[in-house]
Design a protein around this motif. Structure first.
Motif, PDB file in Angstrom:
ATOM      1  N   GLY A 196       0.814  -1.215   0.000  1.00  0.00           N
ATOM      2  CA  GLY A 196       0.000   0.000   0.000  1.00  0.00           C
ATOM      3  C   GLY A 196       0.846   1.262   0.000  1.00  0.00           C
ATOM      4  N   ASP A 197       1.945   1.233   0.740  1.00  0.00           N
ATOM      5  CA  ASP A 197       2.807   2.418   0.818  1.00  0.00           C
ATOM      6  C   ASP A 197       3.504   2.675  -0.510  1.00  0.00           C
ATOM      7  OD1 ASP A 197       3.945   4.591   2.129  1.00  0.00           O
ATOM      8  OD2 ASP A 197       5.694   3.435   2.790  1.00  0.00           O
ATOM      9  N   ALA A 198       3.965   1.606  -1.163  1.00  0.00           N
ATOM     10  CA  ALA A 198       4.658   1.767  -2.450  1.00  0.00           C
ATOM     11  C   ALA A 198       3.684   2.277  -3.518  1.00  0.00           C
ATOM     12  CB  ALA A 198       5.286   0.439  -2.886  1.00  0.00           C
TER      13      ALA A 198
ATOM     14  N   SER B 157       6.014   5.912   7.076  1.00  0.00           N
ATOM     15  CA  SER B 157       5.661   5.511   5.709  1.00  0.00           C
ATOM     16  C   SER B 157       6.276   6.478   4.710  1.00  0.00           C
ATOM     17  CB  SER B 157       4.138   5.526   5.521  1.00  0.00           C
ATOM     18  OG  SER B 157       3.655   6.842   5.737  1.00  0.00           O
ATOM     19  N   THR B 158       6.451   5.989   3.479  1.00  0.00           N
ATOM     20  CA  THR B 158       6.910   6.878   2.406  1.00  0.00           C
ATOM     21  C   THR B 158       5.784   7.842   2.024  1.00  0.00           C
ATOM     22  OG1 THR B 158       8.383   5.144   1.636  1.00  0.00           O
ATOM     23  CG2 THR B 158       7.922   6.911   0.088  1.00  0.00           C
ATOM     24  N   CYS B 159       4.531   7.404   2.166  1.00  0.00           N
ATOM     25  CA  CYS B 159       3.407   8.290   1.840  1.00  0.00           C
ATOM     26  C   CYS B 159       3.421   9.553   2.697  1.00  0.00           C
ATOM     27  CB  CYS B 159       2.080   7.549   1.992  1.00  0.00           C
ATOM     28  SG  CYS B 159       1.686   6.544   0.553  1.00  0.00           S
TER      29      CYS B 159
ATOM     30  N   ASP C  91      12.529   7.652   0.842  1.00  0.00           N
ATOM     31  CA  ASP C  91      12.354   6.369   1.534  1.00  0.00           C
ATOM     32  C   ASP C  91      12.532   6.492   3.042  1.00  0.00           C
ATOM     33  OD1 ASP C  91      12.068   3.509   1.721  1.00  0.00           O
ATOM     34  OD2 ASP C  91      14.196   3.467   2.195  1.00  0.00           O
ATOM     35  N   HIS C  92      11.943   5.526   3.754  1.00  0.00           N
ATOM     36  CA  HIS C  92      12.013   5.544   5.226  1.00  0.00           C
ATOM     37  C   HIS C  92      12.671   4.290   5.805  1.00  0.00           C
ATOM     38  CE1 HIS C  92       8.129   3.082   6.029  1.00  0.00           C
ATOM     39  NE2 HIS C  92       8.393   2.992   4.750  1.00  0.00           N
ATOM     40  N   HIS C  93      13.293   3.453   4.982  1.00  0.00           N
ATOM     41  CA  HIS C  93      13.967   2.253   5.499  1.00  0.00           C
ATOM     42  C   HIS C  93      15.367   2.590   6.014  1.00  0.00           C
ATOM     43  CE1 HIS C  93      10.855   0.488   2.887  1.00  0.00           C
ATOM     44  NE2 HIS C  93      10.846  -0.468   3.798  1.00  0.00           N
ATOM     45  N   GLN C  94      15.838   1.729   6.934  1.00  0.00           N
ATOM     46  CA  GLN C  94      17.144   1.987   7.540  1.00  0.00           C
ATOM     47  C   GLN C  94      18.288   1.675   6.571  1.00  0.00           C
ATOM     48  OE1 GLN C  94      16.975  -0.252  11.196  1.00  0.00           O
ATOM     49  NE2 GLN C  94      15.779   1.333  12.209  1.00  0.00           N
TER      50      GLN C  94
ATOM     51  N   LEU D 126      10.977   4.983  -4.832  1.00  0.00           N
ATOM     52  CA  LEU D 126      10.174   5.224  -3.623  1.00  0.00           C
ATOM     53  C   LEU D 126       9.964   3.969  -2.796  1.00  0.00           C
ATOM     54  CD1 LEU D 126       9.698   7.991  -4.861  1.00  0.00           C
ATOM     55  CD2 LEU D 126       7.239   7.662  -4.587  1.00  0.00           C
ATOM     56  N   ASP D 127      10.097   4.119  -1.493  1.00  0.00           N
ATOM     57  CA  ASP D 127       9.766   3.079  -0.522  1.00  0.00           C
ATOM     58  C   ASP D 127      10.726   1.895  -0.556  1.00  0.00           C
ATOM     59  OD1 ASP D 127       8.151   2.295   1.644  1.00  0.00           O
ATOM     60  OD2 ASP D 127       7.003   0.931   0.383  1.00  0.00           O
ATOM     61  N   PHE D 128      11.964   2.125  -1.010  1.00  0.00           N
ATOM     62  CA  PHE D 128      13.002   1.104  -0.846  1.00  0.00           C
ATOM     63  C   PHE D 128      14.368   1.778  -0.785  1.00  0.00           C
ATOM     64  CE2 PHE D 128      12.310   1.335  -5.453  1.00  0.00           C
ATOM     65  CZ  PHE D 128      13.591   1.390  -5.959  1.00  0.00           C
TER      66      PHE D 128
ATOM     67  N   THR E 208      -1.719   1.642   5.851  1.00  0.00           N
ATOM     68  CA  THR E 208      -1.222   0.254   5.784  1.00  0.00           C
ATOM     69  C   THR E 208       0.147   0.124   6.457  1.00  0.00           C
ATOM     70  OG1 THR E 208      -0.407   0.627   3.517  1.00  0.00           O
ATOM     71  CG2 THR E 208      -2.544  -0.432   3.732  1.00  0.00           C
ATOM     72  N   ASP E 209       1.039   1.111   6.285  1.00  0.00           N
ATOM     73  CA  ASP E 209       2.394   0.979   6.839  1.00  0.00           C
ATOM     74  C   ASP E 209       2.450   1.237   8.346  1.00  0.00           C
ATOM     75  OD1 ASP E 209       3.860   0.128   4.639  1.00  0.00           O
ATOM     76  OD2 ASP E 209       5.479   1.554   5.020  1.00  0.00           O
ATOM     77  N   THR E 210       1.443   1.902   8.892  1.00  0.00           N
ATOM     78  CA  THR E 210       1.461   2.145  10.343  1.00  0.00           C
ATOM     79  C   THR E 210       0.560   1.164  11.078  1.00  0.00           C
ATOM     80  OG1 THR E 210      -0.348   3.745  10.195  1.00  0.00           O
ATOM     81  CG2 THR E 210       1.904   4.643  10.115  1.00  0.00           C
TER      82      THR E 210
END
Ligand code: 5GP
Ligand code: MN
Length: 336
Positions: free
Chosen positions: A29-31, A139-141, A119-122, A93-95, A171-173
């Motif tokens: 959903g976030d992607a 989330s990226t959103c 993106d928000h990943h570590q 986005l989102d990776f 979805t991401d939260t």
């Protein structure tokens, strides 16, 4: 988003460009929400834009606005390749690593476009000209909301964009319950509702559209739950046969791992899903508190993600994957 980044992006987009926006393989959903939200925004400010996904996304996201404009790299390969070839700017986005796009990786590595990562990943890789990375974001959103408001202001959030971004944040939260949900997240959500996101409708469209076979598959998964009290750990396995017997469709196992994490006293939950077609076991990991499933997955499963949610894969059989897992757990006893 800070002013230096905003200035860089404004400069990059000061003249009309061919933009391509890419999400990770098996888009969630976030992607989907972030890519299409950014796509509609870019078009609204006079840019050319095209979303390309490495493969298909789940049915429970198909109702989202403008999903029919996405190029699926597997199914519309020629169009997708052409779009990437002609791109001046590629947003990813989102990776956080190009390995997350699967078969598309080589094509992206060849491209001479200017890359912008949001993106928000570590531990993001350093492949982009402009990197907007914020690992405190849920989330990226949410980041796309800040991106649009930094560039142009909230008046650019249309009802369609609001719907897309609301969906990805939701979805991401875990519907606004994970620790990454902040007061700011709720302010963003309030603004998205004010700009036309219909919260109850979105929730129903995503979560209340189960097929009966998915609920039966959930029953199988719950039946397979193993609780290892000594390690505050619970795991679930699903074999290829169990998937086949229950008419498995992409996205059907989404969220199953959370049931393992919901058992009282459990801080580490993991689901092992056999995929005979790719010859792997797909792994989703979740935790509560400080135990980092990002680190665990990086060490053992060639994956990663966030402290409390990560993914990865094993090349062993399902049985051997579980045996290996239970044999390494004692090394983590003090952290669990
Ligand atoms: P899921 O278990 O839902 O597939 O993924 C959980 C989180 O970890 C998501 O934020 C997802 O993007 C991330 N993730 C999943 N697989 C991988 C992987 O192989 N590498 C990295 N870096 N992140 C992953
Ligand atoms: Mn995300």
């Amino acid at each position: 988003m800070n002013t230096a980044l905003t200035t860089q992006v404004k400069e990059l987009l000061s003249a009309p460009k061919n933009c391509v926006i890419i999400g990770h393989k098996n888009p969630d959903g976030d992607a989907v929400g972030s890519c299409l939200g950014l796509d509609l925004y870019l078009k609204s400010i006079g840019q050319k834009s095209q979303v390309v996904m490495p493969n298909d996304f789940p049915d429970f996201l198909k109702w989202l606005p403008s999903t029919d404009t996405i190029f699926n790299f597997e199914k519309q390969n020629t169009q997708a390749l052409l779009a990437i070839e002609n791109a001046d700017v590629i947003f990813t986005l989102d990776f956080n690593s190009l390995s997350r796009v699967g078969e598309m990786q080589a094509t992206l590595e060849k491209s001479e476009a200017a890359f912008v990562m949001i993106d928000h990943h570590q531990q993001p890789d350093n492949y982009a000209l402009i990197t907007y990375s914020d690992t405190t974001m849920g989330s990226t959103c949410e980041m796309i909301f800040h991106f649009i408001t930094a560039l142009e202001g909230q008046q650019h959030i249309t009802p369609q964009i609001a719907t897309l971004l609301y969906t990805g944040i939701m979805t991401d939260t875990g519907s606004f319950r994970f620790p990454s949900t902040t007061a700011v997240t709720h302010r963003v959500i309030a603004s998205l509702i004010e700009h036309g996101a219909k919260n109850a409708e979105i929730h129903q469209n995503v979560y209340d559209t189960n097929s009966s076979s998915r609920i039966k598959l959930l029953g199988v998964a719950l039946d397979n739950l193993v609780v290892l009290e000594k390690y505050h750990t619970a795991y679930i396995t699903i074999s290829q046969k169990e998937l086949d017997d229950n008419n498995f469709k992409k996205g059907d196992t989404e969220g199953f791992v959370n049931y393992a994490l919901s058992v009282l006293g459990i801080v580490f939950a993991i689901i092992f899903i056999e995929n005979k077609q790719e010859n792997i076991v797909k792994i989703s990991l979740r935790s509560k508190g400080d135990f980092s499933v990002n680190e665990f997955s990086r060490t053992h499963y060639n994956g990663g993600g966030h402290t409390n949610a990560a993914g990865g894969r094993s090349l062993l059989s399902l049985k051997d994957t579980v045996t290996q897992f239970t044999s390494i757990l004692p090394n983590y006893k003090d952290q669990l």
